[in-house]
Write an enzyme that holds these catalytic residues in place. Sequence first.
Site, mmCIF file in Angstrom:
data_model
loop_
_atom_site.group_PDB
_atom_site.id
_atom_site.type_symbol
_atom_site.label_atom_id
_atom_site.label_comp_id
_atom_site.label_asym_id
_atom_site.label_seq_id
_atom_site.Cartn_x
_atom_site.Cartn_y
_atom_site.Cartn_z
ATOM 1 N N GLY A 168 53.463 58.551 48.874
ATOM 2 C CA GLY A 168 54.631 57.665 48.953
ATOM 3 C C GLY A 168 54.784 56.854 47.678
ATOM 4 O O GLY A 168 55.270 57.357 46.666
ATOM 5 N N HIS A 184 58.198 60.914 60.586
ATOM 6 C CA HIS A 184 57.439 59.938 59.802
ATOM 7 C C HIS A 184 57.317 58.645 60.615
ATOM 8 O O HIS A 184 58.251 58.246 61.306
ATOM 9 C CB HIS A 184 58.157 59.678 58.468
ATOM 10 C CG HIS A 184 57.306 58.887 57.525
ATOM 11 N ND1 HIS A 184 57.144 57.530 57.651
ATOM 12 C CD2 HIS A 184 56.537 59.269 56.475
ATOM 13 C CE1 HIS A 184 56.302 57.108 56.708
ATOM 14 N NE2 HIS A 184 55.933 58.150 55.978
ATOM 15 N N GLU A 231 48.752 61.381 59.307
ATOM 16 C CA GLU A 231 49.043 60.142 58.584
ATOM 17 C C GLU A 231 48.994 58.955 59.547
ATOM 18 O O GLU A 231 49.945 58.700 60.278
ATOM 19 C CB GLU A 231 50.405 60.215 57.897
ATOM 20 C CG GLU A 231 50.660 59.001 57.023
ATOM 21 C CD GLU A 231 51.909 59.126 56.172
ATOM 22 O OE1 GLU A 231 51.821 59.687 55.080
ATOM 23 O OE2 GLU A 231 52.976 58.676 56.621
ATOM 24 N N ASN A 260 57.154 61.638 48.749
ATOM 25 C CA ASN A 260 58.110 61.021 49.674
ATOM 26 C C ASN A 260 58.625 59.733 49.041
ATOM 27 O O ASN A 260 57.931 58.720 49.034
ATOM 28 C CB ASN A 260 57.382 60.738 51.010
ATOM 29 C CG ASN A 260 58.277 60.012 51.998
ATOM 30 O OD1 ASN A 260 59.483 59.903 51.804
ATOM 31 N ND2 ASN A 260 57.667 59.505 53.068
ATOM 32 N N TRP A 261 59.840 59.803 48.499
ATOM 33 C CA TRP A 261 60.401 58.639 47.788
ATOM 34 C C TRP A 261 60.894 57.558 48.748
ATOM 35 O O TRP A 261 61.234 56.473 48.325
ATOM 36 C CB TRP A 261 61.569 59.080 46.894
ATOM 37 C CG TRP A 261 61.144 59.855 45.678
ATOM 38 C CD1 TRP A 261 59.876 60.250 45.336
ATOM 39 C CD2 TRP A 261 62.005 60.319 44.630
ATOM 40 N NE1 TRP A 261 59.903 60.941 44.153
ATOM 41 C CE2 TRP A 261 61.193 60.999 43.696
ATOM 42 C CE3 TRP A 261 63.369 60.237 44.389
ATOM 43 C CZ2 TRP A 261 61.714 61.585 42.538
ATOM 44 C CZ3 TRP A 261 63.890 60.827 43.239
ATOM 45 C CH2 TRP A 261 63.064 61.484 42.322
ATOM 46 N N LYS A 262 60.995 57.873 50.024
ATOM 47 C CA LYS A 262 61.518 56.918 51.020
ATOM 48 C C LYS A 262 62.889 56.391 50.559
ATOM 49 O O LYS A 262 63.664 57.173 50.023
ATOM 50 C CB LYS A 262 60.500 55.807 51.262
ATOM 51 C CG LYS A 262 59.110 56.384 51.571
ATOM 52 C CD LYS A 262 58.147 55.385 52.097
ATOM 53 C CE LYS A 262 56.819 56.081 52.402
ATOM 54 N NZ LYS A 262 55.847 55.230 53.044
ATOM 55 N N SER A 268 48.366 56.073 51.316
ATOM 56 C CA SER A 268 47.735 55.430 50.148
ATOM 57 C C SER A 268 47.012 56.408 49.220
ATOM 58 O O SER A 268 45.958 56.083 48.656
ATOM 59 C CB SER A 268 46.751 54.335 50.589
ATOM 60 O OG SER A 268 47.417 53.349 51.325
HETATM 61 P P1 PGA Z 1 52.044 55.745 50.725
HETATM 62 O O1 PGA Z 1 53.083 56.425 51.729
HETATM 63 O O2 PGA Z 1 51.508 56.800 49.816
HETATM 64 O O3 PGA Z 1 52.834 54.685 50.000
HETATM 65 O O4 PGA Z 1 50.950 55.152 51.572
HETATM 66 C C1 PGA Z 1 52.797 57.680 52.325
HETATM 67 C C2 PGA Z 1 53.853 58.012 53.358
HETATM 68 O O5 PGA Z 1 54.321 57.094 54.044
HETATM 69 O O6 PGA Z 1 54.231 59.180 53.506
#
Ligand code: PGA
Length: 251
Positions: free
Chosen positions: A233, A99, A163, A8-10, A212
Amino acid sequence: MNKYLFANWKMNPESEQKALELAKAIREGISQASFSPSQLTVAIFPPFPWLDKIREQLKNSFLALGAQNIFWEERGAYTGEVSPLMVKDLGCEYVLIGHSERKIYLKETPEMLNKKLSAALRANLKPVLFLNPPEDLGEATAYLQKLLQGNEVNIPNVVFVYEPPEAISTQGGKTPSPEKITKISSLIKEALKNISPSDLSSEMIVLLYGGSVNKENVRKFTTELGLDGAVVGSKSLDPEEFLAIIKNYVS
Ligand code: PGA
């Protein structure tokens, strides 16, 4: 059962060139990795503006493509929104729904998520539904019932993700204990069985973990707890780290 690693590149990276470089590095790295796509599905979820070019770049690779969001209508006067049909037309197989960042910043409600889930399924997209359920089985069942209303028969076609928002790296990275993850995972599966109209076995439910995840902990949060994969992420924005996550997960 198939395993999943979703990147998930956001809202990253900020330029097309950087997005293409990142996708290229992952594509090249993955072609040298020793696993078969029937063992592991790796999908990347770039921001909308880069989807088309990245689709081109991923042609004939093992990598699948997904979108980070859709609107619940297919066409019409909805300024700024993106239709599930457009996303499908761009070659996306998956779409993220619910999300926690969208719940926090865009105030997405369970009713909206329910409509998005229905729209994704109608467009033949595989929904990836994020959950952070209440710890009581009755409350968790009611919460999932709201999200899945009208789509209960499709539970095996949805990829669920546990999550907790506070576990996300940019939200403090406070990861739950393995015991808590196991407890919530079982609760999610029990709640889904409660609302499923047919006999649903635990094996038919695809459940991933997110928050994380990195190369050191990927197996701890997935294989060791009997989960089907992870959503990554920040660490998916570093190709070396993401490729190491894939390697450590399948080895
Ligand atoms: P993160 O994000 O791996 O940076 O904690 C995960 C997500 O929000 O899907």
